[in-house]
Motif scaffolding. Structure first.
Motif, mmCIF file in Angstrom:
data_model
loop_
_atom_site.group_PDB
_atom_site.id
_atom_site.type_symbol
_atom_site.label_atom_id
_atom_site.label_comp_id
_atom_site.label_asym_id
_atom_site.label_seq_id
_atom_site.Cartn_x
_atom_site.Cartn_y
_atom_site.Cartn_z
ATOM 1 N N ARG A 42 0.834 -1.208 0.000
ATOM 2 C CA ARG A 42 0.000 0.000 0.000
ATOM 3 C C ARG A 42 0.868 1.258 0.000
ATOM 4 N NH1 ARG A 42 -2.938 -1.353 3.841
ATOM 5 N NH2 ARG A 42 -1.861 -0.338 5.568
ATOM 6 N N THR A 43 1.926 1.262 0.818
ATOM 7 C CA THR A 43 2.818 2.418 0.874
ATOM 8 C C THR A 43 3.523 2.641 -0.454
ATOM 9 O OG1 THR A 43 3.209 2.035 3.235
ATOM 10 C CG2 THR A 43 4.790 3.431 2.075
ATOM 11 N N ALA A 44 3.982 1.547 -1.069
ATOM 12 C CA ALA A 44 4.682 1.645 -2.350
ATOM 13 C C ALA A 44 3.769 2.185 -3.443
ATOM 14 C CB ALA A 44 5.235 0.275 -2.753
ATOM 15 N N SER A 45 2.550 1.665 -3.510
ATOM 16 C CA SER A 45 1.600 2.107 -4.536
ATOM 17 C C SER A 45 1.233 3.568 -4.354
ATOM 18 C CB SER A 45 0.335 1.240 -4.486
ATOM 19 O OG SER A 45 0.642 -0.120 -4.644
ATOM 20 N N LEU A 46 0.993 3.977 -3.103
ATOM 21 C CA LEU A 46 0.621 5.365 -2.826
ATOM 22 C C LEU A 46 1.779 6.314 -3.115
ATOM 23 C CD1 LEU A 46 -1.471 7.341 -1.756
ATOM 24 C CD2 LEU A 46 -0.633 6.901 0.564
ATOM 25 N N THR A 47 2.989 5.915 -2.713
ATOM 26 C CA THR A 47 4.172 6.743 -2.974
ATOM 27 C C THR A 47 4.380 6.939 -4.466
ATOM 28 O OG1 THR A 47 5.260 5.980 -0.950
ATOM 29 C CG2 THR A 47 6.663 6.936 -2.659
ATOM 30 N N ALA A 48 4.291 5.847 -5.216
ATOM 31 C CA ALA A 48 4.484 5.912 -6.665
ATOM 32 C C ALA A 48 3.399 6.763 -7.323
ATOM 33 C CB ALA A 48 4.485 4.504 -7.252
ATOM 34 N N PHE A 49 2.165 6.628 -6.853
ATOM 35 C CA PHE A 49 1.069 7.414 -7.433
ATOM 36 C C PHE A 49 1.271 8.903 -7.198
ATOM 37 C CE2 PHE A 49 -3.074 9.514 -6.764
ATOM 38 C CZ PHE A 49 -3.554 9.433 -8.069
ATOM 39 N N LEU A 50 1.620 9.282 -5.966
ATOM 40 C CA LEU A 50 1.796 10.695 -5.646
ATOM 41 C C LEU A 50 2.962 11.310 -6.416
ATOM 42 C CD1 LEU A 50 1.171 10.663 -1.781
ATOM 43 C CD2 LEU A 50 -0.373 11.443 -3.590
ATOM 44 N N LEU A 51 4.071 10.565 -6.528
ATOM 45 C CA LEU A 51 5.214 11.089 -7.264
ATOM 46 C C LEU A 51 4.901 11.206 -8.749
ATOM 47 C CD1 LEU A 51 8.158 12.004 -7.243
ATOM 48 C CD2 LEU A 51 8.830 9.622 -7.604
ATOM 49 N N SER A 52 4.260 10.185 -9.315
ATOM 50 C CA SER A 52 3.907 10.221 -10.735
ATOM 51 C C SER A 52 2.912 11.348 -11.021
ATOM 52 C CB SER A 52 3.312 8.881 -11.168
ATOM 53 O OG SER A 52 4.214 7.826 -10.950
ATOM 54 N N LEU A 53 1.961 11.532 -10.111
ATOM 55 C CA LEU A 53 0.990 12.611 -10.269
ATOM 56 C C LEU A 53 1.672 13.972 -10.210
ATOM 57 C CD1 LEU A 53 -1.989 13.415 -10.517
ATOM 58 C CD2 LEU A 53 -2.141 13.365 -8.020
ATOM 59 N N SER A 54 2.644 14.100 -9.306
ATOM 60 C CA SER A 54 3.387 15.357 -9.208
ATOM 61 C C SER A 54 4.122 15.665 -10.504
ATOM 62 C CB SER A 54 4.387 15.294 -8.045
ATOM 63 O OG SER A 54 3.725 15.099 -6.816
ATOM 64 N N PHE A 55 4.693 14.625 -11.110
ATOM 65 C CA PHE A 55 5.394 14.825 -12.375
ATOM 66 C C PHE A 55 4.419 15.169 -13.490
ATOM 67 C CE2 PHE A 55 9.343 13.665 -10.660
ATOM 68 C CZ PHE A 55 10.310 13.877 -11.629
ATOM 69 N N ALA A 56 3.255 14.539 -13.474
ATOM 70 C CA ALA A 56 2.254 14.830 -14.505
ATOM 71 C C ALA A 56 1.762 16.266 -14.406
ATOM 72 C CB ALA A 56 1.081 13.862 -14.390
ATOM 73 N N LEU A 57 1.640 16.768 -13.176
ATOM 74 C CA LEU A 57 1.107 18.114 -12.969
ATOM 75 C C LEU A 57 2.160 19.204 -13.158
ATOM 76 C CD1 LEU A 57 -1.180 17.487 -9.856
ATOM 77 C CD2 LEU A 57 -1.864 17.696 -12.252
ATOM 78 N N GLY A 58 3.368 18.925 -12.705
ATOM 79 C CA GLY A 58 4.384 19.990 -12.804
ATOM 80 C C GLY A 58 5.803 19.480 -12.712
ATOM 81 N N GLY A 59 6.036 18.318 -13.328
ATOM 82 C CA GLY A 59 7.359 17.702 -13.237
ATOM 83 C C GLY A 59 8.471 18.542 -13.809
ATOM 84 N N ARG A 60 8.222 19.128 -14.967
ATOM 85 C CA ARG A 60 9.263 19.921 -15.607
ATOM 86 C C ARG A 60 9.625 21.137 -14.769
ATOM 87 N NH1 ARG A 60 13.115 18.457 -18.004
ATOM 88 N NH2 ARG A 60 11.750 17.081 -19.195
ATOM 89 N N VAL A 61 8.623 21.771 -14.167
ATOM 90 C CA VAL A 61 8.871 22.948 -13.324
ATOM 91 C C VAL A 61 9.691 22.565 -12.102
ATOM 92 C CG1 VAL A 61 7.783 24.735 -11.915
ATOM 93 C CG2 VAL A 61 6.752 24.077 -14.092
ATOM 94 N N ILE A 62 9.328 21.423 -11.484
ATOM 95 C CA ILE A 62 10.045 20.958 -10.294
ATOM 96 C C ILE A 62 11.497 20.643 -10.622
ATOM 97 C CG2 ILE A 62 10.171 19.138 -8.542
ATOM 98 C CD1 ILE A 62 7.132 18.882 -8.766
ATOM 99 N N LEU A 63 11.717 19.927 -11.722
ATOM 100 C CA LEU A 63 13.080 19.553 -12.099
ATOM 101 C C LEU A 63 13.920 20.781 -12.439
ATOM 102 C CD1 LEU A 63 12.476 16.376 -14.314
ATOM 103 C CD2 LEU A 63 13.395 16.476 -11.998
ATOM 104 N N ASP A 64 13.319 21.700 -13.193
ATOM 105 C CA ASP A 64 14.057 22.918 -13.568
ATOM 106 C C ASP A 64 14.409 23.743 -12.338
ATOM 107 O OD1 ASP A 64 13.930 22.185 -16.196
ATOM 108 O OD2 ASP A 64 12.239 23.475 -16.703
#
Length: 201
Positions: A42-64
């Protein structure tokens, strides 16, 4: 609507590869009780979902903003996986009373976040795919496709105990070592891809 969902779901399913994650989960959680495996899943799935969602919403901005690239994630994730897999391969069998239970419990709690959530499930391929899909298609389709994929992952991993019972302790231990070796090879591949990606103009 279903067509747009499938266009987002299928690339993410291939990038995440839920069936391919199961062997690594079995290797990393070998010897743990079923309830703890479900918690880690459950922790792994939730962690992966939140990180992937963050990248989908603003990944490029975060990385830059941080001055990072997806290849930095690839190298860092590869190193983490390599250290973990080599440690498992070289670890000798200990009696329960010889184990450091406090350190063992700490490691178990963190498995769901690193390395299972990041970078095994939410690896460079998953993050890049989520980021690309969010730029080319409707955001609702990407979010729903991510959610369904993570639910599939949780469903699969949370039932890994049944596979362990079928295989038995001896076979399970042997298979775990084999998968640790494969995990080391994948870690080297992640590091290699990250270095090649950073060297591209």
């Amino acid at each position: 609507m279903s067509h747009r969902f499938l266009l987002a779901f299928l690339p993410l399913f291939v990038a995440i590869d839920p069936p391919g994650i199961l062997p690594f989960f079995l290797s990393l959680t070998q010897g743990l009780p079923a309830p703890q495996k479900k918690t880690i899943a459950r922790t792994a799935s939730l962690t992966a979902f939140l990180l992937s969602l963050s990248f989908a919403l603003g990944g490029r901005v975060i990385l830059d903003y941080l001055g990072l690239s997806i290849w930095d994630f690839s190298i860092a994730g590869g190193i983490l996986l390599l250290v973990l897999s080599v440690s498992d391969l070289l670890q000798s069998q200990k009696l329960p009373e010889e184990e450091d239970l406090s350190a063992k419990n700490l490691t178990r709690r963190s498995l769901g976040v690193v390395p299972l959530g990041i970078p095994v499930i939410a690896g460079p391929a998953t993050l890049t795919t989520a980021l690309t899909l969010s730029k080319s298609g409707p955001l609702w389709a990407v979010v729903s496709a991510l959610l369904v994929n993570m639910l599939l992952i949780y469903f699969l991993l949370s039932r890994s105990e049944k596979l362990n019972r079928i295989m038995g302790n001896t076979l399970s231990s042997a298979v775990g070592k084999i998968f640790s070796l494969l995990l080391a090879a994948i870690a080297v591949s992640l590091i290699h891809k990250g270095i090649v990606g950073l060297m591209k103009p």
